[in-house]
Design a protein around this motif. Sequence first.
Motif, PDB file in Angstrom:
ATOM      1  N   GLY A  37       0.831  -1.192   0.000  1.00  7.49           N
ATOM      2  CA  GLY A  37       0.000   0.000   0.000  1.00  7.49           C
ATOM      3  C   GLY A  37       0.867   1.243   0.000  1.00  7.49           C
ATOM      4  O   GLY A  37       1.955   1.246  -0.588  1.00  7.49           O
ATOM      5  N   ARG A  38       0.404   2.242   0.703  1.00 11.19           N
ATOM      6  CA  ARG A  38       1.078   3.550   0.650  1.00 11.19           C
ATOM      7  C   ARG A  38       2.509   3.527   1.151  1.00 11.19           C
ATOM      8  O   ARG A  38       3.347   4.298   0.695  1.00 11.19           O
ATOM      9  CB  ARG A  38       0.292   4.569   1.491  1.00 11.19           C
ATOM     10  CG  ARG A  38      -1.066   4.882   0.938  1.00 11.19           C
ATOM     11  CD  ARG A  38      -1.707   5.994   1.710  1.00 11.19           C
ATOM     12  NE  ARG A  38      -1.927   5.619   3.111  1.00 11.19           N
ATOM     13  CZ  ARG A  38      -2.525   6.391   3.998  1.00 11.19           C
ATOM     14  NH1 ARG A  38      -2.950   7.585   3.632  1.00 11.19           N
ATOM     15  NH2 ARG A  38      -2.709   5.988   5.237  1.00 11.19           N
ATOM     16  N   GLN A  39       2.766   2.639   2.126  1.00  8.06           N
ATOM     17  CA  GLN A  39       4.130   2.616   2.703  1.00  8.06           C
ATOM     18  C   GLN A  39       5.083   1.780   1.860  1.00  8.06           C
ATOM     19  O   GLN A  39       6.230   1.579   2.217  1.00  8.06           O
ATOM     20  CB  GLN A  39       4.093   2.082   4.134  1.00  8.06           C
ATOM     21  CG  GLN A  39       3.372   2.954   5.127  1.00  8.06           C
ATOM     22  CD  GLN A  39       1.862   2.727   5.095  1.00  8.06           C
ATOM     23  OE1 GLN A  39       1.377   1.786   4.463  1.00  8.06           O
ATOM     24  NE2 GLN A  39       1.117   3.585   5.756  1.00  8.06           N
ATOM     25  N   GLU A  44       6.535  -2.271   7.457  1.00  4.65           N
ATOM     26  CA  GLU A  44       5.627  -3.214   8.102  1.00  4.65           C
ATOM     27  C   GLU A  44       6.353  -4.367   8.763  1.00  4.65           C
ATOM     28  O   GLU A  44       7.397  -4.821   8.304  1.00  4.65           O
ATOM     29  CB  GLU A  44       4.646  -3.765   7.074  1.00  4.65           C
ATOM     30  CG  GLU A  44       3.433  -2.881   6.905  1.00  4.65           C
ATOM     31  CD  GLU A  44       2.363  -3.602   6.133  1.00  4.65           C
ATOM     32  OE1 GLU A  44       2.006  -4.711   6.521  1.00  4.65           O
ATOM     33  OE2 GLU A  44       1.914  -3.037   5.132  1.00  4.65           O
ATOM     34  N   GLY A  87      -1.267  -1.251   7.199  1.00  2.00           N
ATOM     35  CA  GLY A  87      -1.309  -2.539   6.517  1.00  2.00           C
ATOM     36  C   GLY A  87      -2.525  -3.382   6.835  1.00  2.00           C
ATOM     37  O   GLY A  87      -2.575  -4.550   6.461  1.00  2.00           O
TER      38      GLY A  87
HETATM   39 MG   LIG Z   1      -0.010   0.516   4.090  1.00  2.00          MG
END
Ligand SMILES: [Mg+2]
Length: 112
Positions: A37-39, A44, A87
């Motif tokens: 996703g965005r990260q 994570e 996440g």
């Molecule tokens: Mg994310």
Amino acid sequence: MKKIEAIIKPFRLEEVKDALNEVGIAGMTVTEVKGFGRQKGHTEIYRGSEYTVDFLPKVKIEIVLPDNLVDLAVTAISKSAKTGKIGDGKIFVSAIEQALRIRTDEKGDQAL
Ligand SMILES: [Mg+2]
Ligand SMILES: Nc1ncnc2c1ncn2[C@@H]1O[C@H](COP(=O)(O)OP(=O)(O)OP(=O)(O)O)[C@@H](O)[C@H]1O
């Protein structure tokens, strides 16, 4: 009919399945997938170790269900999959044109 595709953290699958069974869904398909996703996956943690790769293991749940169960099912997934940390995943809802139960030739809602 609608299809819900939910990408969740793998360790939440049992909770999500139980929550969906309470809603009364008739079936689901589960696939082990990888994604980010965005990260971009960098920050994570999975099973205690920080992943340095872009793709993290996730589980995708697919459910085709009658329109009147969609809101209940989305809420059930969201509540049971949420940890509050990055996440946690996404839920996508799309339209399904037709369904057919192969054994009986039933169609539409009857096939679900
Ligand atoms: Mg994310
Ligand atoms: N736009 C998207 N399209 C398809 N799959 C996505 C999309 N965004 C996220 N995913 C899938 O969902 C998984 C979890 O995404 P994630 O929860 O990290 O989203 P996020 O937008 O980064 O939110 P958060 O800030 O809470 O982490 C990803 O690993 C990927 O498999």
